[in-house]
Design an enzyme around this catalytic site. Structure first.
Site, short mmCIF file in Angstrom:
data_model
loop_
_atom_site.label_atom_id
_atom_site.label_comp_id
_atom_site.label_asym_id
_atom_site.label_seq_id
_atom_site.Cartn_x
_atom_site.Cartn_y
_atom_site.Cartn_z
CG ASP A 150 -9.10 6.58 9.99
OD1 ASP A 150 -9.04 5.77 9.16
OD2 ASP A 150 -8.38 7.53 9.82
CD GLU A 173 -6.03 5.27 4.52
OE1 GLU A 173 -6.26 6.19 3.65
OE2 GLU A 173 -5.55 5.32 5.58
#
Lengths: 455, 455
Positions: free
Chosen positions: B291, B325
């Protein structure tokens, strides 16, 4: 969501009638229960850590059989029993070394090697010879007389470009299984075989070497892929590379082992059998976690789930954990050889591709048989295990094919299998709990629908 | 082999004309090259080990941007550039501890905790209060005045029974994101949130906490699932469990960051853009490997493969690695806010579900759009990434939806993602080389066919 729900028209696979809707509910119940209260991973962890590896005829083999039998008894399987099997007993030596040596025999560098299973030993002082790198058997044939007196170094790399790694393995494993016999025919004194794995690692991956009775048997060892690369590089610059290979492995007389069997008896046609199986033996490296502890646990967990949910299908589901898949297939052969006059085996499913996420099933049968099974894919779509295709089933159940039994393989993701395969890394730490459990759920659903519907 | 080849009739998805046959050849070329000469894994390993984690506004953020830009330049991407983005800058404290304490404040046991991202700090001496276990927000509401002065312990477990773990995450993450605001409304002094992961482990999994401007902000921390279980057990027998939570995390003024952009320009319609993206920021635990280092590398590797194979489609494929993000989505918003009068974005694909084996794509569009894309599944069948369904696309590209851009998500196996997610275990060691590479190949094929065919 899956392809099934998107690409119209696949009307035949869409659940339309009330029976299909009931089937979907049962499949969902199996999946939900498995994911919430599954025991596959704790079972496999216990099997791996308390028993360890289980090469045929070893103490681990006997202890594994006992553990599996007790586990099925603990979960109230029916007709839990052993069927005796006589197995080969090969024992890895206390010494297995390979060194690059200079012309005076002085050690220059050690190589990571492991005797191939069933290999003969070397003399006590080892076998020392130049190595000859060979990629294909055709190349070996063309070298002909040059092979005499050499250690043949089979260095064909695993074909990583094939998406499914099993055909990649299949395209390479012949140098391990029959390289020694082929090289012996030209007078080689030993073979060193590149480990059959798609990754560059430091672990020799073992496996069986098959000799040809009419030819000299010569010692055979696997070398890690990283050391294989080193050797190959050296051969580009050095005029000659000499190796001393020393191994004191030994083949003993055949030993006693057993297939381990338990059942969920059918409610209406108990003599019609859906067999689900794996093999309980393993190589003597690692813990045999993916190969094939995972398969044994899949089988036990599948039936445990059905029993726990009080799902008793019409026909009997029989768990068989076979002996000696790795170096003899004696368990599979023995099972098929037993006359069972009061029974008929409708189908046999094997789990022997590890404990990775299941993707479907491979049906080793006729087009009609595939067309009977493939429409059940809707039961597996919610877990994305709905690829039901033609394909190989499993080694242990292959002797049943000649007896007219439909054989099926559990199909899984194949990316990681050969990283662990036959190496000391095949331990519980390489198994993911959820992936393993999903495999058991997929197997439970397929066993149940086959036992309910027949074939 | 796949479902497509088994379940008749899906004539519309069977390659029949010469164009389709040529497309299959190109897709195969991409897959074969990727599996033989792919660089996804070595790239991600370098990114993870030389840059490490990359929280917005950190040194790692800046270094990551530089690394990604240089990597694209190294591979001769066109129009490599940065677009500036102003990002929040939150810094984890040097202290983040939680102890179970007795009524005299003496420490009884330490708990494994991590400040939630964007949390306010506690006072220097910590916040000490009784904990109140809460499973649902409805339960919180019913407790009402009892919440005042307490540390609310949100302990709703991840729903493991949902096959796809992303909806399982979605069903639990609200207690992390909005639990603090909800509890503050009733006068809670802090929140301790069970880590949002399906496994029982010892790693607190962080993530953003969102405050409500009109309400008091209270400190918020994640606690490992194992310690959450311990607390819950204690609460069954103890009358009261008191916790002291101490954290000195800090929010600084906004900082400079950037979206990182590079292209493979289209041969015929270069102003029509197919965007492929991931986000380069990560949490400050681990290395942001899955991630979303994996997504960034997927994007770079996809274009690298096409360039290496001299595949230049008609339209431009643009790689965008978005900033921020994790705790603001400023990168995605900034990209969408830029007026690009001479360009039209036809589609945007995001890779932000890790580096696991790809299974297909999720199309966040109309039925017509899905019907345009789903028939290309035949290009992905050889790599079993052919599940093209409706579904969410990706956070970074979500601001493009309002601008009429079709958004698509890369779809992968989800079993392992949330084991690593936002925890210190999200490092390169959790990524499998082959699985990561397959994702890049799938993305390359989808980007190429979209850029070739348009939408």
């Amino acid at each position: 969501m899956s392809l099934l729900l998107v690409l119209a028209p696949i009307a035949s696979s869409q659940p339309t009638d009330s029976l299909q809707i009931a089937y979907i509910a049962t499949a969902k119940q199996i999946l939900t229960y498995g994911l919430s209260d599954g025991k596959a991973y704790p079972m496999l962890r216990e099997f791996c850590t308390t028993i360890g590896n289980r090469l045929s005829g070893s103490v681990g083999d006997a202890r594994g059989i006992d553990w599996l039998k007790k586990k099925m008894e603990q979960y109230n399987f029916e007709n839990v029993r052993l069927e005796p099997v006589t197995v080969p007993k090969w024992v890895r030596g206390t010494t297995e070394t390979a060194f690059i040596v200079d012309r005076n025999g002085k050690k220059i560098r050690s190589l990571r090697v492991a005797s191939l299973g069933m290999s003969i030993p070397t003399p006590t002082k080892g076998v020392t010879a130049e190595i000859l790198e060979v990629i294909t058997f055709k190349q070996l044939d063309s070298l002909g007389p040059l092979v005499k007196g050499k250690i043949v170094f089979f260095n064909r790399a695993f074909d990583r470009t094939i998406f499914n790694t099993f055909p990649g393995y299949g395209a390479t494993v012949d140098q391990r299984s029959s390289g020694a016999a082929r090289a012996a025919a030209y007078g080689a004194v030993a073979v060193l075989v590149r480990s059959v794995t798609p990754v560059i690692d430091d672990h020799p991956h073992t496996g069986t070497v098959n000799y040809t009775d009419s030819l000299q048997k010569i010692p055979a060892a696997a070398v890690s892929t990283r050391d294989a690369e080193v050797l190959s590089e050296m051969l580009k610059s050095e005029k000659a590379v000499r190796i001393r290979l020393t191994m004191n492995c030994h083949t003993f007389p055949d030993a006693a082992s057993a297939n381990v069997i338990g059942e969920l008896r059918g409610s209406e046609r108990p003599n019609e059998i859906i067999l689900i199986g794996g093999h309980h033996d393993s190589w003597d490296k690692g813990q045999g976690a993916h190969d094939d502890g995972a398969g044994c646990i899949h089988v036990i967990e599948a039936i445990r789930i059905l029993k726990e949910l009080n799902i008793r299908p019409r026909r009997t589901i029989r768990a068989v954990m076979f002996a000696n898949e790795e170096n003899g297939l004696r368990g599979g052969k023995a099972y098929a050889a037993v006359e069972r006059p009061n029974e008929i085996h409708l189908a046999a499913i094997e789990s022997d591709v590890g404990g990775f996420a299941p993707t479907g099933f491979t049906v080793q049968g006729t087009k009609d048989q595939l067309n009977r099974i493939a429409p059940w894919s809707y039961l597996f779509t919610p877990m994305e295990a709905d690829r039901i295709t033609n394909g190989g089933s499993g080694a242990d159940i292959s002797p049943l094919v000649d007896k007219g039994v439909l054989t099926i393989g559990l199909r899984e993701r194949t990316e990681r299998y050969f990283e662990y395969h036959h190496a000391e890394t095949d331990v519980i730490g390489g198994v993911n709990e959820r992936e393993l459990q999903l495999g058991a759920c997929a197997l439970a659903i397929m066993a149940w629908i086959l036992a309910e519907e027949g074939i």
